[in-house]
Design a protein around this motif. Structure first.
Motif, PDB file in Angstrom:
ATOM      1  N   ASP A   1       1.964  18.383 -13.954  1.00 24.59           N
ATOM      2  CA  ASP A   1       2.715  18.849 -15.145  1.00 24.59           C
ATOM      3  C   ASP A   1       1.806  19.822 -15.597  1.00 24.59           C
ATOM      4  OD1 ASP A   1       3.784  19.626 -17.583  1.00 24.59           O
ATOM      5  OD2 ASP A   1       4.681  17.564 -17.952  1.00 24.59           O
ATOM      6  N   LEU A   2       1.752  21.325 -15.559  1.00 25.79           N
ATOM      7  CA  LEU A   2       0.678  22.048 -16.061  1.00 25.79           C
ATOM      8  C   LEU A   2       0.663  22.204 -17.567  1.00 25.79           C
ATOM      9  CD1 LEU A   2      -0.007  24.396 -13.006  1.00 25.79           C
ATOM     10  CD2 LEU A   2      -1.139  22.412 -13.748  1.00 25.79           C
ATOM     11  N   ASP A   3       1.835  21.835 -17.909  1.00 23.22           N
ATOM     12  CA  ASP A   3       2.277  22.276 -19.732  1.00 23.22           C
ATOM     13  C   ASP A   3       1.386  20.977 -20.243  1.00 23.22           C
ATOM     14  OD1 ASP A   3       3.860  24.567 -19.457  1.00 23.22           O
ATOM     15  OD2 ASP A   3       5.860  23.300 -19.468  1.00 23.22           O
ATOM     16  N   LYS A   4       1.563  19.872 -19.416  1.00 21.05           N
ATOM     17  CA  LYS A   4       0.800  18.940 -20.206  1.00 21.05           C
ATOM     18  C   LYS A   4      -0.608  18.854 -20.033  1.00 21.05           C
ATOM     19  CE  LYS A   4       1.571  13.749 -20.914  1.00 21.05           C
ATOM     20  NZ  LYS A   4       2.565  12.589 -20.384  1.00 21.05           N
ATOM     21  N   TYR A   5      -1.153  19.114 -18.717  1.00 26.62           N
ATOM     22  CA  TYR A   5      -2.351  19.128 -18.140  1.00 26.62           C
ATOM     23  C   TYR A   5      -2.799  20.348 -17.486  1.00 26.62           C
ATOM     24  CZ  TYR A   5      -0.738  14.169 -17.700  1.00 26.62           C
ATOM     25  OH  TYR A   5      -0.154  12.953 -18.040  1.00 26.62           O
ATOM     26  N   PRO A   6      -2.946  21.286 -18.719  1.00 26.67           N
ATOM     27  CA  PRO A   6      -3.356  22.703 -18.075  1.00 26.67           C
ATOM     28  C   PRO A   6      -4.674  22.961 -17.016  1.00 26.67           C
ATOM     29  CG  PRO A   6      -3.495  22.674 -20.444  1.00 26.67           C
ATOM     30  CD  PRO A   6      -2.974  21.254 -19.920  1.00 26.67           C
ATOM     31  N   LEU A   7      -5.489  22.175 -17.786  1.00 24.29           N
ATOM     32  CA  LEU A   7      -7.001  22.221 -17.196  1.00 24.29           C
ATOM     33  C   LEU A   7      -7.256  21.596 -15.533  1.00 24.29           C
ATOM     34  CD1 LEU A   7      -9.246  21.463 -20.035  1.00 24.29           C
ATOM     35  CD2 LEU A   7      -8.702  23.362 -19.197  1.00 24.29           C
ATOM     36  N   PHE A   8      -6.066  20.844 -15.277  1.00 27.40           N
ATOM     37  CA  PHE A   8      -6.051  20.228 -13.913  1.00 27.40           C
ATOM     38  C   PHE A   8      -6.308  21.150 -12.845  1.00 27.40           C
ATOM     39  CE2 PHE A   8      -4.370  18.239  -9.998  1.00 27.40           C
ATOM     40  CZ  PHE A   8      -5.064  17.171  -9.873  1.00 27.40           C
ATOM     41  N   VAL A   9      -6.088  22.441 -12.897  1.00 19.89           N
ATOM     42  CA  VAL A   9      -5.907  23.664 -12.187  1.00 19.89           C
ATOM     43  C   VAL A   9      -7.475  23.806 -11.654  1.00 19.89           C
ATOM     44  CG1 VAL A   9      -3.737  24.585 -12.456  1.00 19.89           C
ATOM     45  CG2 VAL A   9      -5.616  25.558 -13.702  1.00 19.89           C
ATOM     46  N   LYS A  10      -8.417  23.556 -12.756  1.00 16.23           N
ATOM     47  CA  LYS A  10      -9.804  23.758 -12.478  1.00 16.23           C
ATOM     48  C   LYS A  10     -10.452  22.940 -11.611  1.00 16.23           C
ATOM     49  CE  LYS A  10     -10.796  26.453 -16.797  1.00 16.23           C
ATOM     50  NZ  LYS A  10     -11.736  26.439 -17.906  1.00 16.23           N
ATOM     51  N   ALA A  11      -9.807  21.879 -11.303  1.00 14.59           N
ATOM     52  CA  ALA A  11     -10.363  20.644 -10.757  1.00 14.59           C
ATOM     53  C   ALA A  11     -10.181  20.905  -9.267  1.00 14.59           C
ATOM     54  CB  ALA A  11      -9.652  19.154 -10.967  1.00 14.59           C
ATOM     55  N   ARG A  12     -11.532  20.752  -8.451  1.00 15.80           N
ATOM     56  CA  ARG A  12     -11.443  21.014  -6.960  1.00 15.80           C
ATOM     57  C   ARG A  12     -11.025  19.865  -6.269  1.00 15.80           C
ATOM     58  NH1 ARG A  12     -16.537  23.501  -3.505  1.00 15.80           N
ATOM     59  NH2 ARG A  12     -15.296  23.371  -1.588  1.00 15.80           N
ATOM     60  N   CYS A  13      -9.989  20.027  -5.402  1.00 16.34           N
ATOM     61  CA  CYS A  13      -9.532  18.825  -4.693  1.00 16.34           C
ATOM     62  C   CYS A  13     -10.138  19.076  -3.211  1.00 16.34           C
ATOM     63  CB  CYS A  13      -8.013  18.952  -4.661  1.00 16.34           C
ATOM     64  SG  CYS A  13      -7.479  17.560  -3.672  1.00 16.34           S
ATOM     65  N   TYR A  14     -10.686  17.954  -2.936  1.00 15.82           N
ATOM     66  CA  TYR A  14     -11.075  17.561  -1.313  1.00 15.82           C
ATOM     67  C   TYR A  14     -10.219  16.745  -0.668  1.00 15.82           C
ATOM     68  CZ  TYR A  14     -15.631  19.374  -3.386  1.00 15.82           C
ATOM     69  OH  TYR A  14     -16.397  20.118  -3.824  1.00 15.82           O
ATOM     70  N   GLU A  15      -9.254  17.230   0.408  1.00 14.88           N
ATOM     71  CA  GLU A  15      -8.371  16.501   0.789  1.00 14.88           C
ATOM     72  C   GLU A  15      -8.548  16.059   2.359  1.00 14.88           C
ATOM     73  OE1 GLU A  15      -3.665  17.174   1.753  1.00 14.88           O
ATOM     74  OE2 GLU A  15      -4.305  17.535  -0.582  1.00 14.88           O
ATOM     75  N   CYS A  16      -8.131  14.816   2.766  1.00 11.38           N
ATOM     76  CA  CYS A  16      -8.208  14.366   4.191  1.00 11.38           C
ATOM     77  C   CYS A  16      -6.935  13.641   4.470  1.00 11.38           C
ATOM     78  CB  CYS A  16      -9.297  13.896   4.672  1.00 11.38           C
ATOM     79  SG  CYS A  16      -9.629  12.024   3.710  1.00 11.38           S
ATOM     80  N   ASN A  17      -6.751  13.662   5.730  1.00 14.91           N
ATOM     81  CA  ASN A  17      -5.731  12.741   6.402  1.00 14.91           C
ATOM     82  C   ASN A  17      -6.195  11.420   7.108  1.00 14.91           C
ATOM     83  OD1 ASN A  17      -3.122  14.304   5.521  1.00 14.91           O
ATOM     84  ND2 ASN A  17      -4.205  15.801   6.503  1.00 14.91           N
TER      85      ASN A  17
END
Length: 152
Positions: free
Chosen positions: A41-57
């Motif tokens: 929810d970017l209205d509630k958590y607008p800075l989250f887009v700056k977090a770099r995600c490292y993803e794996c399966n």
């Protein structure tokens, strides 16, 4: 604590975030308030887009090392069994002796947060303009003393 996540059966998707991204994760205690990392929810958590995600399966037989302090979000893609193995890498006196599973902050960090909470409560005694000024000074001092690199 450092952690090996061992996928015995089934599949999981793991999203990892560096401790340096903590300012963007909306922390509440030791957890992020952003539960749906795929559709935050970017209205509630607008800075989250700056977090770099490292993803794996992970699939059966895979092992993932999750360093201490790294935030992670694990999504089961299908039914499975996973095993976590945690270990302490700091001297034993750094840990809360009642913390069997390593979920608590090191004791020095807990004390520092308590001191900060008391300092912030003390600032509440001041008028808003003064409180704002001194709180900003505290933040700058923390940044100068604690961070090796400047936050964006």
């Amino acid at each position: 604590m450092d952690n090996f996540l061992i996928q015995v059966t089934g599949k999981k998707r793991v999203a990892l975030y560096s401790p340096r991204d903590a300012p963007y994760l909306y922390l509440s205690g030791t957890k992020s308030e952003v539960l749906n990392v795929d559709n935050p929810d970017l209205d509630k958590y607008p800075l989250f887009v700056k977090a770099r995600c490292y993803e794996c399966n992970l699939e059966a037989g895979d092992v993932l090392f999750i360093p201490a302090l790294w935030f992670h979000n694990v999504i089961a893609e299908e039914f499975g069994v996973g095993v976590n193995v945690f270990w302490k890498n700091l001297p034993s006196q750094c840990y809360d002796k009642t913390d069997t599973y390593g979920n608590k902050d090191p004791t020095a960090a807990s004390r520092a947060v308590q001191i900060l909470d008391r300092a912030l409560k003390t600032l509440d005694e001041l008028p808003e303009e003064y409180r704002d000024f001194y709180a900003r000074r505290m933040v700058l001092r923390i940044q100068e003393k604690a961070f090796s690199t400047k936050l964006d």
